[in-house]
Scaffold this motif. Structure first.
Motif, PDB file in Angstrom:
ATOM      1  N   PHE A  99       0.834  -1.205   0.000  1.00 15.95           N
ATOM      2  CA  PHE A  99       0.000   0.000   0.000  1.00 15.95           C
ATOM      3  C   PHE A  99       0.873   1.262   0.000  1.00 15.95           C
ATOM      4  O   PHE A  99       0.622   2.203  -0.759  1.00 15.95           O
ATOM      5  N   GLN A 100       1.912   1.264   0.844  1.00 24.05           N
ATOM      6  CA  GLN A 100       2.800   2.437   0.920  1.00 24.05           C
ATOM      7  C   GLN A 100       3.535   2.659  -0.404  1.00 24.05           C
ATOM      8  O   GLN A 100       3.702   3.792  -0.844  1.00 24.05           O
ATOM      9  N   ASN A 101       3.958   1.564  -1.025  1.00 19.52           N
ATOM     10  CA  ASN A 101       4.614   1.679  -2.330  1.00 19.52           C
ATOM     11  C   ASN A 101       3.666   2.298  -3.357  1.00 19.52           C
ATOM     12  O   ASN A 101       4.053   3.179  -4.131  1.00 19.52           O
ATOM     13  N   MET A 102       2.433   1.819  -3.352  1.00 16.90           N
ATOM     14  CA  MET A 102       1.447   2.344  -4.300  1.00 16.90           C
ATOM     15  C   MET A 102       1.185   3.833  -4.022  1.00 16.90           C
ATOM     16  O   MET A 102       1.015   4.625  -4.945  1.00 16.90           O
ATOM     17  N   LYS A 103       1.175   4.173  -2.761  1.00 17.91           N
ATOM     18  CA  LYS A 103       0.928   5.561  -2.358  1.00 17.91           C
ATOM     19  C   LYS A 103       2.042   6.472  -2.909  1.00 17.91           C
ATOM     20  O   LYS A 103       1.770   7.531  -3.477  1.00 17.91           O
ATOM     21  N   ILE A 104       3.291   6.027  -2.706  1.00 19.87           N
ATOM     22  CA  ILE A 104       4.445   6.809  -3.176  1.00 19.87           C
ATOM     23  C   ILE A 104       4.385   6.998  -4.693  1.00 19.87           C
ATOM     24  O   ILE A 104       4.556   8.107  -5.204  1.00 19.87           O
ATOM     25  N   ASP A 114      -6.762   6.446  -1.749  1.00 20.56           N
ATOM     26  CA  ASP A 114      -6.794   5.141  -1.079  1.00 20.56           C
ATOM     27  C   ASP A 114      -7.745   4.165  -1.779  1.00 20.56           C
ATOM     28  O   ASP A 114      -7.434   2.982  -1.940  1.00 20.56           O
ATOM     29  N   ASP A 115      -8.900   4.666  -2.208  1.00 22.35           N
ATOM     30  CA  ASP A 115      -9.898   3.788  -2.853  1.00 22.35           C
ATOM     31  C   ASP A 115      -9.340   3.176  -4.133  1.00 22.35           C
ATOM     32  O   ASP A 115      -9.540   1.990  -4.398  1.00 22.35           O
ATOM     33  N   ASP A 119      -8.715  -0.722  -4.856  1.00 19.24           N
ATOM     34  CA  ASP A 119      -9.376  -1.390  -5.992  1.00 19.24           C
ATOM     35  C   ASP A 119      -8.369  -2.168  -6.835  1.00 19.24           C
ATOM     36  O   ASP A 119      -8.625  -3.307  -7.245  1.00 19.24           O
ATOM     37  N   LEU A 120      -7.234  -1.518  -7.101  1.00 20.22           N
ATOM     38  CA  LEU A 120      -6.226  -2.182  -7.943  1.00 20.22           C
ATOM     39  C   LEU A 120      -5.597  -3.379  -7.224  1.00 20.22           C
ATOM     40  O   LEU A 120      -5.349  -4.413  -7.848  1.00 20.22           O
ATOM     41  N   LEU A 121      -5.351  -3.214  -5.937  1.00 18.59           N
ATOM     42  CA  LEU A 121      -4.780  -4.344  -5.185  1.00 18.59           C
ATOM     43  C   LEU A 121      -5.793  -5.491  -5.139  1.00 18.59           C
ATOM     44  O   LEU A 121      -5.412  -6.670  -5.185  1.00 18.59           O
ATOM     45  N   ARG A 130      -2.026  -6.167   1.596  1.00 17.38           N
ATOM     46  CA  ARG A 130      -1.652  -4.788   1.242  1.00 17.38           C
ATOM     47  C   ARG A 130      -0.793  -4.094   2.288  1.00 17.38           C
ATOM     48  O   ARG A 130      -0.036  -3.187   1.966  1.00 17.38           O
ATOM     49  N   PHE A 131      -0.910  -4.499   3.534  1.00 19.19           N
ATOM     50  CA  PHE A 131      -0.113  -3.829   4.575  1.00 19.19           C
ATOM     51  C   PHE A 131       1.145  -4.625   4.946  1.00 19.19           C
ATOM     52  O   PHE A 131       1.837  -4.285   5.907  1.00 19.19           O
ATOM     53  N   ASP A 132       1.423  -5.670   4.202  1.00 24.21           N
ATOM     54  CA  ASP A 132       2.656  -6.451   4.442  1.00 24.21           C
ATOM     55  C   ASP A 132       3.824  -5.802   3.706  1.00 24.21           C
ATOM     56  O   ASP A 132       3.657  -5.240   2.616  1.00 24.21           O
TER      57      ASP A 132
END
Lengths: 306, 279
Positions: A99-104, A114-115, A119-121, A130-132
């Motif tokens: 999730f953090q990688n996607m955020k960056i 976030d949504d 959705d993509l994950l 996602r939080f691992d």
């Protein structure tokens, strides 16, 4: 580049790149139709990754230019506005979560909602993890995360460089399915490089072949196959000896190879329906006919001519 | 956009364990030094008090938080660069080594934007590091030993009132930050050239050590270039405690350090802009 039709998702014109003594790309021009799954084929070291890295902005070409949905490479980084890439193996910030990688990566283009990330994950089957931290992911999961990040900016063109490299057969199958799903559901043009001919044959509508930095052929897969003079076909029949005798007398077949459980023949692609009719008329019980490795045949014939 | 990029870079920097090595080290060692400072200076304190108490009225103890912070700064300005280079050296090379540039640099962002965001984030990290160092040395020193007048031994004895000492510490830390920003710029320069983070750290330290040697060797042959060696100004923060503060000297040194910062960053950008990302 003004003569390029507006149906092009990607058009390359005269791209060349030299690394010291190696001419990695030599005047490469190609045209990727909108909506296609375009296979970019070539043996290892042929120049596939070099072209993709030029398009992705990772390396600069010595000469030539390209357009992506009408945006010229002369506009600098803006040319990549509608494009996303997954170049080679997917690598991430290992100490951060998926999730953090996607955020960056999402922040880079203003797609860090976030949504959308969730959705993509979910689409790529990574939502539960996602939080691992990414360092706990298998290579297959990283590749799927690579596809997820590439879809984040809602690209019109998705460029994938050897997306199944290093994956086991199940992982390769999963990625292939995802590519087909993405192309269908997200309406994305896909430019896919691979040296796995079978993989390309399974999912691509159009192809281009590159050898030693030079483009050897390009076009819709079916028209390339139609233009092929001969293909290798395997016949599975009830009575092999009688069938071989029949085939030896047939003018449609040029070469016959008895195999363990089948008969291999060389035949002009357009003559296959006529042969099937003739065998049926002769009373030969044909259980299956498979045209294996069409692309491989084509690939090898081109290599022989080089 | 730039704010988002800097936010990303800071997020990446502060998610790495290596970014906290210096802070953890100082969190352990500075209180130890402060404790040892208190234990070892009682006789000095008596001596100082005895020698000047007849002439001046000194408010508080002469070995207070200000003198402790001054003592520690003298000791550490050589060591801090190594800890700062750990982060600056990784800023480009780390991404190359991990292969993350293959994704990051393919987004529709210019290399200039990436370079500026990474450089600014490194400078912000450097500032945070210096502020934390200040908090530990001066902040903890004042909490531990209290304030009061500060005695500075330079061309005699200078007695600074507490408020004046605090003001001079702010000036000293500001100049220290500029010097450490140069260390970061050198680390960024090396980081833009290679694909592993160890090389830039070693390269940065090699440049600093070489420059220090040249700028401190009392040989006639080197004296002509001393004013042009940036390390000649690494201890210029001490001038903040001179009376009067030699502003002209301080700014001359700072200008040379700033020129070096822009030089190293400029070359680093040219390298980064032209770099083929092959990893």
């Amino acid at each position: 580049m003004n003569d390029v039709p507006n149906t092009a998702a990607l058009s390359c014109s005269g791209i060349s790149k030299r690394f010291k003594t190696i001419q990695a790309l030599d005047d490469v021009s190609l045209h990727v139709p909108v909506g296609s799954i375009f296979g970019f084929l070539g043996p290892n070291g042929a120049g596939k990754s070099t072209l993709i890295r030029v398009i992705a902005g990772l390396i600069s070409a010595d000469s030539g230019e390209f357009d992506i949905f009408g945006l010229s490479s002369r506009s600098g980084h803006k040319v990549r506005k509608h494009m996303s890439t997954l170049v080679d193996r997917a690598d991430f910030y290992k100490n951060l979560s998926a999730f953090q990688n996607m955020k960056i990566l999402g922040r880079l283009t203003g797609h860090a909602q976030d949504d959308r990330i969730d959705d993509l994950l979910q689409l790529l089957g990574l939502y539960e993890r996602r939080f691992d931290q990414v360092k706990t992911f298998s290579q297959g999961m990283k590749q799927r995360l690579g596809l997820a990040q590439a879809l984040l900016p809602e690209p019109k063109l998705l460029v994938l460089d050897e997306p199944t490299t290093g994956l086991d057969p199940q992982g390769m199958h999963e990625i292939r399915d995802f590519i087909l799903k993405i192309a269908d559901e997200q309406n994305v043009t896909i430019f896919l490089s691979s040296h796995l001919l079978h993989e390309v044959e399974l999912i691509c509508s159009d192809i281009a072949l590159i050898f030693n930095g030079k483009l050897a052929a390009q076009g819709p897969m079916q028209s390339i196959f139609n233009a092929m003079e001969e293909v290798t076909v395997e016949l599975e029949v009830q009575d092999a000896p009688a069938t071989i005798k029949f085939l030896e007398q047939s003018e449609l077949v040029s070469e016959i190879t008895p195999l363990a459980n089948a008969i291999g023949i060389s035949i002009n692609y357009t003559n296959i329906p006529e042969l099937i009719k003739a065998m049926s008329a002769q009373g030969i019980n044909l259980f299956s006919i498979s045209q294996r490795n069409r692309l491989e045949n084509y690939f090898l014939s081109l290599m022989e001519n080089k | 956009m730039m704010i988002r990029l800097i936010q990303n870079e800071l997020y990446k920097i502060f998610s790495l364990i290596r970014s906290y090595i210096g802070a953890v080290l100082f969190t352990i060692i500075i209180p130890l030094i402060l404790w040892g400072y208190g234990k070892g200076t009682s006789h000095i304190e008596n001596e100082i008090s005895g020698s000047v108490s007849d002439m001046f009225l000194i408010e508080g103890s002469p070995t207070n938080g200000f003198t402790a912070a001054y003592f520690i700064m003298n000791f550490f300005w050589v060591h801090v660069p190594f800890l700062i280079a750990l982060v600056g050296g990784d800023i480009f090379a780390g991404e190359q080594a991990n292969g993350t540039f293959r994704i990051y640099a393919t987004r529709p962002i210019s290399r200039l934007s990436i370079f500026i965001s990474k450089s600014l984030a490194t400078m912000i990290y450097t500032l945070v590091f210096v502020l934390y160092f200040a908090l530990l040395t001066l902040g903890l020193g004042l909490v531990w030993y209290g304030g009061g007048d500060m005695l500075v031994f330079h061309d005699g004895i200078l007695i600074l009132e507490g408020w004046d000492a605090a003001r001079r510490f702010v000036i000293a830390y500001a100049f220290t930050f500029v010097n450490m920003a140069l260390v970061s710029a050198i680390a960024i320069f090396f980081s833009s050239m290679v694909r592993n983070a160890v090389g830039p750290v070693i390269g940065t330290m090699a440049v600093i050590i070489f420059s220090l040697m040249v700028s401190t060797l009392p040989l006639e042959i080197f004296k002509g270039i001393h004013p042009y060696m940036f390390t000649s100004y690494f201890s210029n923060w001490e001038q903040a405690f001179h009376d009067p503060i030699p502003w002209a000297d301080l700014f001359r040194g700072m200008n040379l350090v700033l020129a070096n910062i822009f030089l190293f960053l400029g070359i680093a950008y040219i390298i980064f802009r032209r770099k083929d990302i092959l990893s």
